[in-house]
Motif scaffolding. Structure first.
Motif, short mmCIF file in Angstrom:
data_model
loop_
_atom_site.label_atom_id
_atom_site.label_comp_id
_atom_site.label_asym_id
_atom_site.label_seq_id
_atom_site.Cartn_x
_atom_site.Cartn_y
_atom_site.Cartn_z
N LYS A 68 0.39 -1.12 0.13
CA LYS A 68 -0.07 -0.10 -0.15
C LYS A 68 0.94 1.36 0.20
CE LYS A 68 -3.61 -2.29 2.54
NZ LYS A 68 -4.64 -2.29 3.46
N LEU A 69 2.32 1.17 1.02
CA LEU A 69 2.79 2.62 0.80
C LEU A 69 3.73 2.75 -0.38
CD1 LEU A 69 4.09 2.01 4.47
CD2 LEU A 69 3.57 3.99 3.91
N ALA A 73 2.95 5.88 -2.89
CA ALA A 73 4.34 6.44 -3.69
C ALA A 73 4.35 6.33 -4.79
CB ALA A 73 5.38 5.55 -3.44
N LEU A 74 3.87 5.85 -5.54
CA LEU A 74 3.73 5.83 -7.20
C LEU A 74 2.29 6.83 -7.33
CD1 LEU A 74 3.89 2.25 -8.07
CD2 LEU A 74 5.43 4.09 -8.29
N LEU A 75 1.30 7.17 -6.29
CA LEU A 75 0.37 7.79 -7.06
C LEU A 75 0.95 9.22 -6.55
CD1 LEU A 75 -3.12 7.81 -7.40
CD2 LEU A 75 -3.43 7.80 -5.00
N ARG A 179 3.91 6.53 12.13
CA ARG A 179 4.12 7.87 12.01
C ARG A 179 3.69 8.50 11.11
NH1 ARG A 179 7.98 6.03 16.38
NH2 ARG A 179 9.42 6.05 13.87
N ILE A 180 3.56 10.30 10.77
CA ILE A 180 3.70 10.57 9.83
C ILE A 180 5.22 11.30 8.89
CG2 ILE A 180 3.73 13.23 8.61
CD1 ILE A 180 1.90 13.71 11.36
N THR A 181 6.14 10.41 9.81
CA THR A 181 7.21 10.90 8.85
C THR A 181 8.12 9.25 8.49
OG1 THR A 181 8.23 10.10 11.19
CG2 THR A 181 8.73 12.21 10.91
N THR A 182 7.48 8.57 9.07
CA THR A 182 7.06 6.87 8.86
C THR A 182 6.87 7.10 7.47
OG1 THR A 182 7.69 5.32 10.90
CG2 THR A 182 7.16 4.28 9.14
N TRP A 186 8.88 6.56 3.04
CA TRP A 186 8.44 4.99 2.01
C TRP A 186 8.07 5.42 0.97
CZ3 TRP A 186 8.82 -0.13 2.00
CH2 TRP A 186 9.24 -0.75 3.13
N VAL A 187 6.93 6.68 1.61
CA VAL A 187 6.37 6.93 -0.20
C VAL A 187 8.38 7.90 -0.77
CG1 VAL A 187 5.27 8.97 -0.88
CG2 VAL A 187 3.95 7.65 0.65
N TYR A 188 8.38 8.54 -0.67
CA TYR A 188 9.01 9.70 -1.33
C TYR A 188 10.41 8.77 -1.55
CZ TYR A 188 5.92 13.19 -1.14
OH TYR A 188 5.21 14.12 -1.11
#
Length: 270
Positions: A68-69, A73-75, A179-182, A186-188
């Protein structure tokens, strides 16, 4: 005070995004190729996302959420960046900011389809009027009298709005679990790895002397500010505020973008 913090975060997020439009318009595509900016900004954001690891232990992510992460990231990382970079290289900052106001309408539509909200007569009227306004602005790009916009640029901005709305609704539950930072790490980091091979050639062939002489501040701003900070604020707000409420702050963007663009002489009202 704690209940106001998500709303302050949303204000900061949308103010920064509104400031993006004029600076994107200066830099793209005159000094930097859109794909070079996509890859460059994602690499910079990925580096920013690693900084919290200096004082924060890495959070364990469930195996079921990794896919999902990567999807997030792709989206929001890759596709949204590609749409906005190419879109704003072909349209005016004012039109781009106005078209982006379809985000609340798309969020409402998705929320209803997913059973998170319901339609009322007032919401249906707002949905139809908002969509009609966004389409009307988008179609002005096809008019030869409107020299600053191109219809394909406006279409790209609409697709960017769709990606934003889908992320706010579809991934809200995922954002709340970590956490937001987590989430941002992952996304970026994933987004940067995906985008860099596609933008490396354009990065190498960028005219850095021209940037240093004519567009240094706008380029540095676009590389460093518009991605990590506003998405940190957005994801913080999504933990406690419904997606439909978060999206309404998008209506601030054209007001600020118009004021900045007209003040900088980049566009004019029509």
């Amino acid at each position: 005070m704690s209940r106001f913090k998500p709303h302050i975060a949303l204000l900061i997020c949308n103010i920064v995004w509104a400031m993006d439009y004029p600076f994107y318009n200066i830099v793209l595509p005159h000094y930097v190729h859109p794909m070079a900016m996509v890859a460059g900004s994602l690499v910079v954001t990925a580096l920013f996302s690693l900084v919290p690891l200096l004082w924060q232990k890495a959070e364990r992510v469930a195996r079921a959420d990794i896919r999902k992460l990567i999807g997030a990231a792709l989206l929001i990382g890759v596709l949204r960046k590609v749409f906005i970079m190419y879109g704003l290289s072909m349209t005016s900052p004012i039109d781009g900011s106005i078209i982006d106001t379809i985000v609340p309408l798309l969020v409402l539509l998705l929320s209803v389809l997913l059973g998170m909200d319901r339609f009322t007569e007032l919401k249906v009227a707002g949905l139809l009027l908002g969509m009609a306004g966004a389409v009307a602005v988008g179609l002005t790009g096809a008019s030869s009298s409107h020299q600053h916009s191109h219809v394909w640029g406006n279409v790209m901005i609409m697709l960017c709005a769709c990606a934003t709305a889908l992320y706010m609704v579809w991934f809200k539950a995922l954002v709340a679990r970590y956490r937001i930072t987590t989430v941002l790490r992952w996304v970026y980091c994933v987004a940067a790895v995906v985008a860099l091979p596609f933008g490396l050639k354009e990065i190498i062939h960028t005219d850095y002397a021209a940037i240093a002489g004519h567009a240094l501040f706008p380029t540095l701003f676009v590389l460093t500010v518009p991605t990590y900070l506003p998405n940190l604020m957005l994801n913080y707000a999504l933990k406690s505020v419904p997606a439909t409420v978060s999206s309404i702050y998008t209506y601030l963007q054209p007001v600020l973008a118009i004021a900045i663009s007209v003040g900088m002489g980049l566009d004019k009202l029509h």
